[in-house]
Design an enzyme around this catalytic site. Structure first.
Site, PDB file in Angstrom:
ATOM      1  N   ARG A 169       4.666  78.505   0.236  1.00  0.00           N
ATOM      2  CA  ARG A 169       3.611  78.609   1.240  1.00  0.00           C
ATOM      3  C   ARG A 169       2.262  78.363   0.568  1.00  0.00           C
ATOM      4  NH1 ARG A 169       7.106  83.070   1.904  1.00  0.00           N
ATOM      5  NH2 ARG A 169       8.229  83.087   3.910  1.00  0.00           N
ATOM      6  N   LYS A 229       5.721  86.991   1.203  1.00  0.00           N
ATOM      7  CA  LYS A 229       5.349  87.940   2.252  1.00  0.00           C
ATOM      8  C   LYS A 229       5.845  89.334   1.901  1.00  0.00           C
ATOM      9  CE  LYS A 229       5.037  84.811   6.226  1.00  0.00           C
ATOM     10  NZ  LYS A 229       5.510  84.531   7.589  1.00  0.00           N
ATOM     11  N   HIS A 274       1.637  73.509   5.473  1.00  0.00           N
ATOM     12  CA  HIS A 274       2.888  74.064   6.008  1.00  0.00           C
ATOM     13  C   HIS A 274       3.880  72.952   6.336  1.00  0.00           C
ATOM     14  CE1 HIS A 274       5.194  77.469   7.340  1.00  0.00           C
ATOM     15  NE2 HIS A 274       5.464  76.874   8.476  1.00  0.00           N
ATOM     16  N   ARG A 290       5.628  72.000   3.302  1.00  0.00           N
ATOM     17  CA  ARG A 290       6.711  72.973   3.063  1.00  0.00           C
ATOM     18  C   ARG A 290       7.943  72.581   3.875  1.00  0.00           C
ATOM     19  NH1 ARG A 290       8.137  78.518   1.969  1.00  0.00           N
ATOM     20  NH2 ARG A 290       8.827  79.687   3.793  1.00  0.00           N
ATOM     21  N   TYR A 338      16.188  74.318   9.271  1.00  0.00           N
ATOM     22  CA  TYR A 338      16.227  73.092   8.468  1.00  0.00           C
ATOM     23  C   TYR A 338      17.605  72.436   8.456  1.00  0.00           C
ATOM     24  CZ  TYR A 338      11.764  74.840   6.965  1.00  0.00           C
ATOM     25  OH  TYR A 338      10.468  75.291   6.969  1.00  0.00           O
TER      26      TYR A 338
END
Length: 317
Positions: free
Chosen positions: A169, A191, A260, A263, A295
């Site tokens: 990120r 996170k 993003h 990513r 994904y």
């Protein structure tokens, strides 16, 4: 609204979010925005005030007794207001539902201040499954090659190689320190302050070694950041987003290309190259494998190719 005008119960909840659950300041601000909005709206409804002026509603006097009087119908009325008058998307309304659920769970489970959690049965709007937006291999190659010759090209190339190869990120990229890297491994703080270790491949190592030779001197205090601005400060996610935007304008001119989406590009390409879902989950720092599974989508062209290659396709009746 300033922090001083927030009701105490909301201040307590926000402190709990950052100190106990490890939420980032950005997430904390989002929770604050949502809860201030719902309090202002419901107070405006109760006092028969125009909803187009709810930004003027004072909520500093809201207490737990006021909150106890709220009902599930009040929360749905708020969501309707967000959809109809504020024209919030389903995703934005779903975030508000998550905020409300977290807040009322805290009031009942952690503080024992309410007997009934009215948000427990609150349903979020259904979100359509969206495929992640990403660059194909040709676009990513053009994107990377266009960095050469730019101001700070060594630094920018290293950052883009980290984003594309590691799938980290942008906030994780900016928080990397010099000592985050040991040999060919980098420790990433994700996170909730969760640590994970990611392997640096040859492309990352080559870009890193080239960048470190001309890296700007850090002029701040505390731990030394890996990526430093010309002024000697730690780069912010906003600055990295601007760098991505400038490279995109010069190279691809794709609509709204962000860190993003790089990513997404990394994760999609790794999956296409044969990465298993559990390895991908670790690399990306997802707490749930369900998040990683976005994904595993298959392109329409690939589906068509599979159908065309079906041996029975050669049968002629």
């Amino acid at each position: 609204m300033t922090q001083g005008k927030l009701p105490k119960i909301l201040k307590d909840f926000l402190i709990y979010l950052t100190t106990i659950t490890g939420k980032s300041q950005r997430t904390r601000n989002e929770y604050q925005y949502d809860l201030v909005l719902v309090f202002r709206f419901l107070k405006a409804v109760q006092e028969d005030l125009p909803t187009n002026e709810i930004h003027k509603v004072d909520i500093s006097d809201i207490t737990i007794d006021w909150i106890k009087e709220l009902s599930l119908e009040d929360l749905y009325l708020f969501l309707e207001y967000c959809e109809v008058q504020r024209q919030n998307s389903a995703a934005a309304r779903a975030r508000k539902v998550a905020t409300l659920k977290s807040f009322f769970k805290y009031l009942k489970g952690k503080r024992r201040l309410i007997d009934e959690n009215i948000a427990e049965e609150l349903e979020a709007p259904k979100l359509g499954k969206r495929k992640p937006v990403y660059l194909n291999m040709e676009e990513a190659t053009v994107f990377i090659h266009s960095i050469e010759g730019r101001l700070h090209s060594k630094r920018d190339l290293c950052m883009m190689m980290f984003l594309l190869n590691l799938g980290i990120r942008v906030t994780e990229l900016c928080s990397l320190n010099l000592n985050s890297i040991q040999d060919r491994k980098v420790t990433v703080i994700g996170k909730g302050n969760k640590e994970r270790t990611v392997y640096l491949n040859d492309a990352c190592m080559t870009a890193l070694e080239s960048y470190l030779k001309e890296r700007h001197i850090f002029k701040g205090s505390g731990e030394e950041p890996l990526f430093v601005s010309q002024k000697g400060t730690r780069l912010t996610r906003q600055t990295v987003a601007k760098i991505v935007k400038k490279i995109n304008v010069a190279a691809l001119q794709r609509d709204n290309l962000t860190p993003h989406k790089l990513r997404h590009t990394s994760a999609t390409m790794m999956y296409k190259a044969g990465a298993d879902i559990r390895s991908l989950q670790h690399i990306l720092g997802h707490s749930s494998v369900a998040t990683t599974q976005i994904y595993t989508h298959i392109e329409d062209e690939q589906i068509q190719e599979v159908m065309n290659n079906n041996p029975f396709n050669n049968l002629i009746m």
